[in-house]
Design an enzyme around this catalytic site. Structure first.
Site, PDB file in Angstrom:
ATOM      1  N   LYS A  48      66.846  24.963  42.940  1.00 15.33           N
ATOM      2  CA  LYS A  48      66.144  26.011  43.702  1.00 15.33           C
ATOM      3  C   LYS A  48      66.848  26.355  45.010  1.00 15.33           C
ATOM      4  CE  LYS A  48      62.542  22.955  45.547  1.00 15.33           C
ATOM      5  NZ  LYS A  48      62.960  22.882  46.935  1.00 15.33           N
ATOM      6  N   ARG A  52      54.217  23.134  50.034  1.00 18.53           N
ATOM      7  CA  ARG A  52      54.434  21.986  49.136  1.00 18.53           C
ATOM      8  C   ARG A  52      53.137  21.462  48.529  1.00 18.53           C
ATOM      9  NH1 ARG A  52      59.365  19.238  49.270  1.00 18.53           N
ATOM     10  NH2 ARG A  52      60.595  19.775  51.067  1.00 18.53           N
ATOM     11  N   ARG A  81      74.654  14.485  41.206  1.00 21.62           N
ATOM     12  CA  ARG A  81      74.808  14.834  42.620  1.00 21.62           C
ATOM     13  C   ARG A  81      75.035  13.568  43.451  1.00 21.62           C
ATOM     14  NH1 ARG A  81      69.953  17.777  45.833  1.00 21.62           N
ATOM     15  NH2 ARG A  81      69.188  15.652  46.089  1.00 21.62           N
ATOM     16  N   ARG A 131      75.179  10.275  47.664  1.00 21.93           N
ATOM     17  CA  ARG A 131      73.855  10.270  48.307  1.00 21.93           C
ATOM     18  C   ARG A 131      73.048   9.062  47.858  1.00 21.93           C
ATOM     19  NH1 ARG A 131      71.332  16.190  49.124  1.00 21.93           N
ATOM     20  NH2 ARG A 131      69.517  14.869  49.291  1.00 21.93           N
ATOM     21  N   ARG A 184      60.199  10.970  43.803  1.00 17.60           N
ATOM     22  CA  ARG A 184      60.140  12.357  44.270  1.00 17.60           C
ATOM     23  C   ARG A 184      59.613  13.289  43.187  1.00 17.60           C
ATOM     24  NH1 ARG A 184      65.743  13.710  46.439  1.00 17.60           N
ATOM     25  NH2 ARG A 184      66.339  11.727  45.556  1.00 17.60           N
TER      26      ARG A 184
END
Length: 197
Positions: free
Chosen positions: A18, A93, A132, A138, A149
């Site tokens: 997104k 959210r 990623r 990360r 998450r």
């Protein structure tokens, strides 16, 4: 024929792309992409009053509360470049933030004109986030934090889509494919609503 104002929200689970698609669509339409994370970071960097509040909360390891998040988004949407439209990414959210955003937009007589839902299977989100993590090193993209998450997204964020579906403003977009294919799907869905560059 005048085109419909582009007051957009892009929503999807972590790893749905997104952020990337939001930036592409905002650029194509000539409107700002308003990412709460970016706005938080900009305010902290500039040392604004809001930024100092956010920094204290984040430094304490807490989540920024809805009221402060809403205040920061309202402040950003009142800036001149957002007058002709905007694309929200990361806000609202949850249902509380939907109420805050509704109150702000209703007072201006400017409701959201479309909600772009990037639909991506859970396994695809996990595999993209894992990739990623490897590419960007990360540490927050490990399997445990990814699952956490995604669970928060499913329990808190996904329900806001029901509110927007009732209003008839949600376009569900298949978020699997090349970047260009996904962008084309979004552009076509928005054009069907009269939202064009």
């Amino acid at each position: 024929m005048t085109s419909t104002p582009a007051r957009l929200l892009i929503i999807g689970p972590q790893g749905s792309g997104k952020g990337t698609q939001g930036a592409r669509i905002a650029e194509a339409l000539g409107i700002p992409a308003v990412s709460t994370g970016d706005v938080f970071r900009a305010n902290v960097k500039e040392g604004t009053e809001l930024g100092l509040k956010v920094k204290a909360i984040i430094d304490a390891g807490d989540l920024v509360p809805d009221e402060l998040t809403s205040e920061i988004v309202r402040d950003r949407l009142e800036q001149a470049d957002a007058a002709a439209g905007f694309l929200l990414d990361g806000y609202p959210r949850n249902l509380g933030q939907v109420g805050d955003l509704d109150a702000f937009l209703d007072a201006r007589g400017e409701p959201l004109t479309a909600v772009i839902e990037l639909s991506v299977p859970r396994e695809e989100s996990i595999s993209r986030l894992s990739l990623r993590a490897k590419e960007q090193g990360r540490a927050d993209d490990n399997e445990e934090s990814i699952a956490k998450r995604l669970a928060i997204y499913e329990s808190e964020t996904a329900p806001i889509l029901d509110v927007y579906r009732e209003r008839g403003v949600v376009d569900e977009i298949d978020g699997v494919g090349s970047l260009d294919e996904i962008t084309e799907r979004i552009v076509a869905a928005l054009a069907a609503r009269g939202i064009t560059a």
